[in-house]
Design a protein around this motif. Structure first.
Motif, PDB file in Angstrom:
ATOM      1  N   LYS A 129      -9.053  16.855 -20.473  1.00 52.43           N
ATOM      2  CA  LYS A 129     -10.315  17.604 -20.436  1.00 52.43           C
ATOM      3  C   LYS A 129     -11.463  16.710 -19.991  1.00 52.43           C
ATOM      4  N   ILE A 130     -11.492  15.492 -20.503  1.00 52.56           N
ATOM      5  CA  ILE A 130     -12.543  14.553 -20.106  1.00 52.56           C
ATOM      6  C   ILE A 130     -12.403  14.184 -18.633  1.00 52.56           C
ATOM      7  N   CYS A 131     -11.172  13.937 -18.181  1.00 53.28           N
ATOM      8  CA  CYS A 131     -10.936  13.598 -16.771  1.00 53.28           C
ATOM      9  C   CYS A 131     -11.404  14.717 -15.848  1.00 53.28           C
ATOM     10  N   GLU A 132     -11.087  15.945 -16.194  1.00 54.03           N
ATOM     11  CA  GLU A 132     -11.489  17.086 -15.371  1.00 54.03           C
ATOM     12  C   GLU A 132     -13.007  17.197 -15.300  1.00 54.03           C
ATOM     13  N   LYS A 133     -13.686  16.958 -16.419  1.00 54.79           N
ATOM     14  CA  LYS A 133     -15.153  16.996 -16.423  1.00 54.79           C
ATOM     15  C   LYS A 133     -15.733  15.886 -15.547  1.00 54.79           C
ATOM     16  N   CYS A 134     -15.097  14.717 -15.565  1.00 53.72           N
ATOM     17  CA  CYS A 134     -15.552  13.607 -14.725  1.00 53.72           C
ATOM     18  C   CYS A 134     -15.392  13.949 -13.239  1.00 53.72           C
ATOM     19  N   LEU A 135     -14.288  14.592 -12.896  1.00 52.52           N
ATOM     20  CA  LEU A 135     -14.084  15.015 -11.512  1.00 52.52           C
ATOM     21  C   LEU A 135     -15.153  16.013 -11.089  1.00 52.52           C
ATOM     22  N   GLU A 136     -15.467  16.963 -11.958  1.00 50.49           N
ATOM     23  CA  GLU A 136     -16.500  17.959 -11.654  1.00 50.49           C
ATOM     24  C   GLU A 136     -17.862  17.310 -11.466  1.00 50.49           C
ATOM     25  N   ALA A 137     -18.164  16.321 -12.301  1.00 52.90           N
ATOM     26  CA  ALA A 137     -19.474  15.668 -12.249  1.00 52.90           C
ATOM     27  C   ALA A 137     -19.525  14.517 -11.255  1.00 52.90           C
ATOM     28  N   ASN A 138     -18.377  14.187 -10.641  1.00 56.02           N
ATOM     29  CA  ASN A 138     -18.287  13.081  -9.682  1.00 56.02           C
ATOM     30  C   ASN A 138     -18.744  11.766 -10.316  1.00 56.02           C
ATOM     31  N   VAL A 139     -18.225  11.492 -11.517  1.00 59.17           N
ATOM     32  CA  VAL A 139     -18.512  10.235 -12.201  1.00 59.17           C
ATOM     33  C   VAL A 139     -17.187   9.627 -12.654  1.00 59.17           C
ATOM     34  N   ARG A 140     -17.074   8.318 -12.554  1.00 62.70           N
ATOM     35  CA  ARG A 140     -15.838   7.645 -12.917  1.00 62.70           C
ATOM     36  C   ARG A 140     -15.704   7.510 -14.429  1.00 62.70           C
ATOM     37  N   LEU A 141     -14.460   7.383 -14.886  1.00 60.48           N
ATOM     38  CA  LEU A 141     -14.145   7.231 -16.296  1.00 60.48           C
ATOM     39  C   LEU A 141     -13.504   5.863 -16.516  1.00 60.48           C
ATOM     40  N   SER A 142     -14.082   5.078 -17.389  1.00 58.24           N
ATOM     41  CA  SER A 142     -13.516   3.787 -17.752  1.00 58.24           C
ATOM     42  C   SER A 142     -13.029   3.853 -19.196  1.00 58.24           C
ATOM     43  N   ILE A 143     -11.768   3.527 -19.405  1.00 59.77           N
ATOM     44  CA  ILE A 143     -11.181   3.563 -20.744  1.00 59.77           C
ATOM     45  C   ILE A 143     -11.153   2.143 -21.295  1.00 59.77           C
ATOM     46  N   ASP A 144     -11.821   1.958 -22.422  1.00 63.91           N
ATOM     47  CA  ASP A 144     -11.952   0.625 -23.005  1.00 63.91           C
ATOM     48  C   ASP A 144     -10.632   0.110 -23.562  1.00 63.91           C
ATOM     49  N   ALA A 145     -10.497  -1.210 -23.542  1.00 62.48           N
ATOM     50  CA  ALA A 145      -9.406  -1.866 -24.260  1.00 62.48           C
ATOM     51  C   ALA A 145      -9.823  -2.041 -25.716  1.00 62.48           C
ATOM     52  N   GLU A 146      -8.822  -2.143 -26.606  1.00 65.96           N
ATOM     53  CA  GLU A 146      -9.111  -2.311 -28.029  1.00 65.96           C
ATOM     54  C   GLU A 146      -8.133  -3.331 -28.616  1.00 65.96           C
TER      55      GLU A 146
END
Length: 466
Positions: free
Chosen positions: A236-253
């Motif tokens: 769901k988050i990925c799809e929203k990022c595609l719609e908004a044309n913004v990249r998604l960075s997933i943090d390391a933990e």
């Protein structure tokens, strides 16, 4: 105008105070980055903001004060409502205001707009982590979705990334179970995981396997259902990022759940990174002894699959907890033995990714506060012919830290972002504690900022008097 917002007398008193003294009187920057010209570096920053930054950074450099604050925030005193409110109010007016972008997306957006005017971009991080159940995860995912949607109201391209921690959208216990099972399969290829999606290489032979000393039980039907729900939240988050044309960075933990985090990251990247345009970025922590090997293997498997892959390269933020866990288990720490080894690993990984970009594949965010690493990467990029403004290469620093390096890189023509956590003070406390530890430890480079801030404030005071 900015110089008139504080009286010359007030500025003089503050600058001559012992709290602004520094043993570092010279700055050596033998590189393509000009970090000697404090006026040019801070030209876009108003005097009141410079002064607040100087005060907070000097306070954070006083180790007894930081130790006292960390003890208080972790103590049972916070269980008393009145004491807790007083402490949160103190944190809010000091370190929170300096290191965080606000309590909500709207306030964070205003900070992003301010950065954009000064030539920097924002990496928006709704700073949630370590959810315990599906209800909390469902609530958290709505916050991340709203964060992505808020970027539509901001200047185009002012937000470079939205940041997500997988521990906020998948229960921590499940991530540990999945990590154990993935480790065991790496040791025993015949070990079958029926729920496993297509992914990239996660481990190297030097990865720490002591977290999983015995064969783990398979996921129960309920755990498999919860794992599916977690994948749906990330989708769901990925799809929203595609719609908004913004990249998604997933943090390391933490390493005890990092295999599962990489598994989520890489499976999402395979699904969404297309046409040499990585949308989903993973994170490599260079303070880990297996960092470069895991990066090389992940990139190699991505290339074989034709998946464009982006990475954020950091040094690491879980130094104390990693060493404590390893010591409790009687094993060697997964973290490099010296800071120089960490620096070398970061620089090797950065060079590797820069060469990939120059050859037309890959993308990287070099998240560093280390001036030498910034200089080396900038010089390497120039040497390889990576053009200014190339979106496949970005630099990043934490909001409130290493501003001199941020503006120096900006002035040299590189894309630069600030990592901007936001959220209610009590929810952002784990992040603030890690920043307190980092700012007083070997990874800190706040000395350069303190020296340059003092130099620029003195210049402005002199100009105001004359």
């Amino acid at each position: 105008m900015a110089n008139r917002l504080l009286s010359p007398k007030l500025l003089h008193r503050l600058l001559s105070s012992s709290s602004f003294s520094s043993s570092a009187t010279t700055i050596t920057t033998d590189s393509i980055l000009n970090l000697d010209d404090a006026e040019a570096i801070f030209s876009s920053v108003p005097t009141p903001k410079l002064l607040r930054s100087a005060i907070n950074l000097h306070a954070a450099a006083v180790e007894p004060m930081v130790d006292l604050g960390m003890w208080a925030m972790r103590s049972r005193l916070t269980n008393t409502a009145v004491v807790r409110e007083v402490m949160l109010a103190a944190v809010r007016r000091t370190f929170y205001e300096h290191f965080c972008a606000g309590e909500g997306a709207a306030e964070a957006g205003r900070r992003v707009a301010g950065l954009w005017e000064s030539g920097l971009r924002g990496m928006l991080n709704y700073a949630l982590e370590h959810a315990d159940d599906n209800k909390s995860c469902d609530r958290n995912v709505q916050g991340f979705v709203q964060t992505v949607e808020s970027t539509n109201l901001l200047p185009q391209s002012s937000v470079s990334f939205v940041i997500v921690k997988i521990t906020a959208i998948c229960p921590l216990g499940l991530l540990q179970r999945v990590s154990d099972l993935l480790r065991w399969q790496y040791r025993n290829e015949s070990f079958h995981l029926p729920w496993k999606l297509n992914t990239l290489s996660i481990f190297s032979d030097s990865s720490p396997f002591y977290h999983t000393p015995t064969k783990p039980d398979p996921l129960t039907p309920e755990e498999e259902s919860d794992l599916y729900l977690a994948h749906q939240r990330l989708e769901k988050i990925c799809e929203k990022c595609l719609e908004a044309n913004v990249r998604l960075s997933i943090d390391a933990e933490d390493t005890f759940v990092q295999p599962a985090i990489d598994y989520f990251t890489y499976s999402a990247a395979i699904a969404h990174n297309k046409d040499n345009n990585p949308i989903v970025y993973g994170t490599i922590q260079a303070y880990l002894k297996d960092a470069n090997e895991r990066l090389y293997r992940a990139v190699s498997s991505a290339e074989k699959m034709g998946v464009p892959m982006g990475f954020k390269l950091v040094r690491g933020a879980y130094l104390s907890s990693e060493r404590q866990l390893a010591a409790s288990l009687g094993v060697e720490s997964p973290i490099h033995n010296t800071i120089d080894q960490t620096h070398a690993c970061f620089n090797e990984c950065a060079s590797f990714m820069l060469e990939k970009i120059a050859n037309g594949s890959g993308a990287v965010v070099l998240a560093t506060h280390n001036v030498e690493s910034g200089n080396m990467a900038a010089a390497k990029a120039r040497e390889l012919g990576i053009e200014k403004g190339n979106q496949k290469l970005q630099f990043a620093q934490l909001y409130g830290m290493a501003n001199a390096l941020s503006y120096g890189l900006r002035n040299a023509g590189f894309e630069v972002s600030k990592y901007m956590p936001f959220g209610p003070v009590e929810l952002v406390m784990p992040y603030l504690l890690r920043r307190a530890i980092e700012n007083r430890g070997l990874l800190s480079t706040s000395t350069l900022d303190r020296v340059l801030l003092r130099k620029e404030l003195k210049r402005r005071l002199k100009a105001a008097i004359l």
